[in-house]
Design a protein around this motif. Structure first.
Motif, PDB file in Angstrom:
ATOM      1  N   GLY A 161       0.832  -1.206   0.000  1.00 36.53           N
ATOM      2  CA  GLY A 161       0.000   0.000   0.000  1.00 36.53           C
ATOM      3  C   GLY A 161       0.867   1.257   0.000  1.00 36.53           C
ATOM      4  O   GLY A 161       2.097   1.175   0.113  1.00 36.53           O
ATOM      5  N   THR A 162       0.224   2.403  -0.118  1.00 35.82           N
ATOM      6  CA  THR A 162       0.968   3.662  -0.253  1.00 35.82           C
ATOM      7  C   THR A 162       0.461   4.734   0.709  1.00 35.82           C
ATOM      8  O   THR A 162      -0.748   4.996   0.776  1.00 35.82           O
ATOM      9  N   ILE A 163       1.391   5.332   1.427  1.00 33.13           N
ATOM     10  CA  ILE A 163       1.055   6.510   2.245  1.00 33.13           C
ATOM     11  C   ILE A 163       1.369   7.752   1.421  1.00 33.13           C
ATOM     12  O   ILE A 163       2.481   7.905   0.905  1.00 33.13           O
ATOM     13  N   LEU A 164       0.376   8.619   1.276  1.00 34.43           N
ATOM     14  CA  LEU A 164       0.545   9.869   0.532  1.00 34.43           C
ATOM     15  C   LEU A 164       0.793  10.977   1.552  1.00 34.43           C
ATOM     16  O   LEU A 164      -0.120  11.372   2.290  1.00 34.43           O
ATOM     17  N   VAL A 165       2.028  11.413   1.626  1.00 31.95           N
ATOM     18  CA  VAL A 165       2.423  12.403   2.634  1.00 31.95           C
ATOM     19  C   VAL A 165       2.111  13.806   2.114  1.00 31.95           C
ATOM     20  O   VAL A 165       2.733  14.276   1.162  1.00 31.95           O
ATOM     21  N   VAL A 166       1.130  14.434   2.737  1.00 34.00           N
ATOM     22  CA  VAL A 166       0.735  15.788   2.309  1.00 34.00           C
ATOM     23  C   VAL A 166       1.536  16.836   3.086  1.00 34.00           C
ATOM     24  O   VAL A 166       1.951  17.851   2.528  1.00 34.00           O
ATOM     25  N   LEU A 167       1.742  16.577   4.385  1.00 39.14           N
ATOM     26  CA  LEU A 167       2.528  17.523   5.177  1.00 39.14           C
ATOM     27  C   LEU A 167       4.013  17.272   4.908  1.00 39.14           C
ATOM     28  O   LEU A 167       4.610  16.351   5.459  1.00 39.14           O
ATOM     29  N   ARG A 168       4.569  18.086   4.048  1.00 35.18           N
ATOM     30  CA  ARG A 168       5.977  17.918   3.673  1.00 35.18           C
ATOM     31  C   ARG A 168       6.894  18.441   4.768  1.00 35.18           C
ATOM     32  O   ARG A 168       6.514  19.271   5.561  1.00 35.18           O
ATOM     33  N   TYR A 169       8.102  17.940   4.769  1.00 32.35           N
ATOM     34  CA  TYR A 169       9.156  18.413   5.676  1.00 32.35           C
ATOM     35  C   TYR A 169       8.814  18.210   7.149  1.00 32.35           C
ATOM     36  O   TYR A 169       9.237  18.974   8.006  1.00 32.35           O
ATOM     37  N   ASN A 170       7.986  17.196   7.452  1.00 38.32           N
ATOM     38  CA  ASN A 170       7.739  16.881   8.857  1.00 38.32           C
ATOM     39  C   ASN A 170       8.914  16.031   9.332  1.00 38.32           C
ATOM     40  O   ASN A 170       9.192  14.966   8.780  1.00 38.32           O
ATOM     41  N   LYS A 171       9.586  16.525  10.387  1.00 38.90           N
ATOM     42  CA  LYS A 171      10.830  15.901  10.835  1.00 38.90           C
ATOM     43  C   LYS A 171      10.631  14.420  11.186  1.00 38.90           C
ATOM     44  O   LYS A 171      11.376  13.551  10.744  1.00 38.90           O
ATOM     45  N   THR A 172       9.597  14.134  11.986  1.00 37.85           N
ATOM     46  CA  THR A 172       9.338  12.756  12.410  1.00 37.85           C
ATOM     47  C   THR A 172       9.105  11.857  11.203  1.00 37.85           C
ATOM     48  O   THR A 172       9.650  10.753  11.114  1.00 37.85           O
ATOM     49  N   GLU A 173       8.284  12.349  10.275  1.00 38.36           N
ATOM     50  CA  GLU A 173       7.973  11.553   9.078  1.00 38.36           C
ATOM     51  C   GLU A 173       9.247  11.270   8.286  1.00 38.36           C
ATOM     52  O   GLU A 173       9.524  10.128   7.912  1.00 38.36           O
ATOM     53  N   MET A 174      10.046  12.303   8.066  1.00 39.92           N
ATOM     54  CA  MET A 174      11.241  12.149   7.225  1.00 39.92           C
ATOM     55  C   MET A 174      12.268  11.240   7.889  1.00 39.92           C
ATOM     56  O   MET A 174      12.891  10.412   7.242  1.00 39.92           O
ATOM     57  N   GLU A 175      12.421  11.381   9.212  1.00 35.70           N
ATOM     58  CA  GLU A 175      13.434  10.589   9.917  1.00 35.70           C
ATOM     59  C   GLU A 175      13.101   9.097   9.965  1.00 35.70           C
ATOM     60  O   GLU A 175      13.993   8.267  10.060  1.00 35.70           O
ATOM     61  N   ASN A 176      11.793   8.777   9.934  1.00 36.26           N
ATOM     62  CA  ASN A 176      11.385   7.377  10.087  1.00 36.26           C
ATOM     63  C   ASN A 176      10.969   6.703   8.790  1.00 36.26           C
ATOM     64  O   ASN A 176      10.720   5.503   8.770  1.00 36.26           O
ATOM     65  N   ARG A 177      10.873   7.482   7.724  1.00 38.30           N
ATOM     66  CA  ARG A 177      10.303   6.980   6.471  1.00 38.30           C
ATOM     67  C   ARG A 177      10.998   5.716   5.958  1.00 38.30           C
ATOM     68  O   ARG A 177      10.354   4.702   5.708  1.00 38.30           O
ATOM     69  N   ALA A 178      12.311   5.769   5.835  1.00 38.98           N
ATOM     70  CA  ALA A 178      13.031   4.657   5.202  1.00 38.98           C
ATOM     71  C   ALA A 178      12.865   3.372   6.013  1.00 38.98           C
ATOM     72  O   ALA A 178      12.528   2.314   5.471  1.00 38.98           O
TER      73      ALA A 178
END
Ligand SMILES: NC(=O)c1ccc[n+]([C@@H]2O[C@H](COP(=O)([O-])OP(=O)(O)OC[C@H]3O[C@@H](n4cnc5c(N)ncnc54)[C@H](OP(=O)(O)O)[C@@H]3O)[C@@H](O)[C@H]2O)c1
Length: 319
Positions: free
Chosen positions: A234-251
């Protein structure tokens, strides 16, 4: 100064009190542009981020600068070489902050960015559409390829993007879960969500499962938990860009759960406005404008938008 107009301008970066209603020069359309007499302007959280100076690195504004990006109005004048639009035609669209501002009586804008407005709704409703509608269409249709039978989770279903996303997912034939707080449950149900999750009483992980597509305008803890309800692949569509938590944990999280992440990054895709017009004229989608204020109350409108708790869209009427 030649002819003038009223405009709400950002006079300094910071709080809403830096917004001022001023008499400024009326713009003149250059070749390839049209002059739009704005009747209503949509208010978005993006406008607040600009006013706070958070995006000054991307958009180095020369202050004072007119605020706002969404507009609805009539073509008042055609610049040299413009075809396909006529004076008096109802148009709508969105500009980026380097192209001027829309909390104003007039806007000179590239003709390609001013599209024919839906004929069946008034200017206040039209002004609520551009940014939220383009974002939701771009996310779910262009990036997500939403299709019949998909299980879709939409966070912040009571917000501008979320409200449009619910309706667009339903048009595609998806089964829609949406989150919001208690006071917005009824509204979100009316937008078409099949299952409304009140996040103040229920953790969405207890209700949503096997999700094909999730729309995340919030980031942080909500983003981290979303991986747990996704279908592998499935796919998460990230609308809030540059969110630190999201970016740090994404990979790490996308590898652990086998989930794709697509970041909704786009400046402007005016062709989506034509698709949006068809959806609105077909009665499939509405902007869900819930707060209408006069132009001079732009600071109050941005205070509500910037709080992160607006219900539906906020629109300014322009005198
Ligand atoms: N990537 C892009 O190109 C792009 C484009 C457009 C927007 N954005 C960004 O996306 C974000 C959302 O934009 P928007 O216009 O939809 O904002 P909005 O209309 O201001 O939406 C705010 C909504 O968030 C809801 N909310 C807050 N906390 C929540 C939670 N924990 N769970 C569920 N809902 C929650 C609120 O509902 P309740 O009061 O019920 O909590 C409120 O209705 C903004 O940060 C915006 O800048 C990015």
């Amino acid at each position: 100064m030649g002819e003038t107009m009223q405009a709400v301008q950002i006079t300094r970066y910071g709080e809403e009190d830096g917004l001022e209603l001023r008499e400024v020069a009326r713009p003149t359309p250059r070749a390839g542009q049209v002059l739009v007499r704005i009747r209503a302007a949509g208010v978005n959280p993006f406008d607040c981020k600009i006013r706070r100076g958070w995006l000054a690195g991307f958009y180095p504004l020369d202050l004072p600068a007119t605020a706002g990006g969404d507009f609805a109005g009539e073509v008042a004048e055609l610049g040299e070489g413009v075809t396909g639009l006529t004076v008096g035609e109802r148009v709508y669209g969105m500009i980026n902050p380097m192209q001027g501002g829309t909390y104003a009586q007039y806007l000179a804008v590239d003709a390609a960015l001013a599209r024919r407005a839906p004929a069946n709704v008034d200017f206040t409703e039209v002004a609520g559409l551009p940014m939220a509608g383009q974002t939701a269409l771009h996310a779910l249709v262009n990036l997500g390829g939403v299709t019949s039978g998909n299980r879709v989770l939409i966070h912040a279903g009571a917000g501008g993007v979320g409200g449009m996303a619910i309706q667009i997912a339903k048009v595609a034939g998806a089964h829609v879960y949406a989150t919001c707080s208690t006071r917005n449950v009824q509204m979100v149900r009316e937008l078409g969500a099949d299952e409304v999750i009140d996040y103040t009483t229920t953790d969405f992980r207890q209700v949503a499962r096997d999700i094909d597509l999730a729309v995340d305008p919030l980031g942080d803890e909500v983003n981290l938990r979303t991986y747990e309800v996704m279908k592998p692949g499935g796919t998460i569509l990230v609308v809030l860009r540059y969110n630190k938590t999201e970016m740090e944990n994404r990979a790490a999280l996308s590898a652990r759960y086998g989930v794709n992440v697509k970041v909704v990054e786009f400046d402007n895709e005016p062709d989506l406005l034509d698709r949006l017009r068809e959806l609105v004229e077909g009665g499939k989608v509405r902007a869900n404008v819930r707060t209408v204020l006069p132009l001079e109350q732009a600071a109050e409108a941005q205070r509500i938008s910037g709080s992160g708790r607006a219900s539906g869209k906020i629109v300014l009427t322009v005198p």
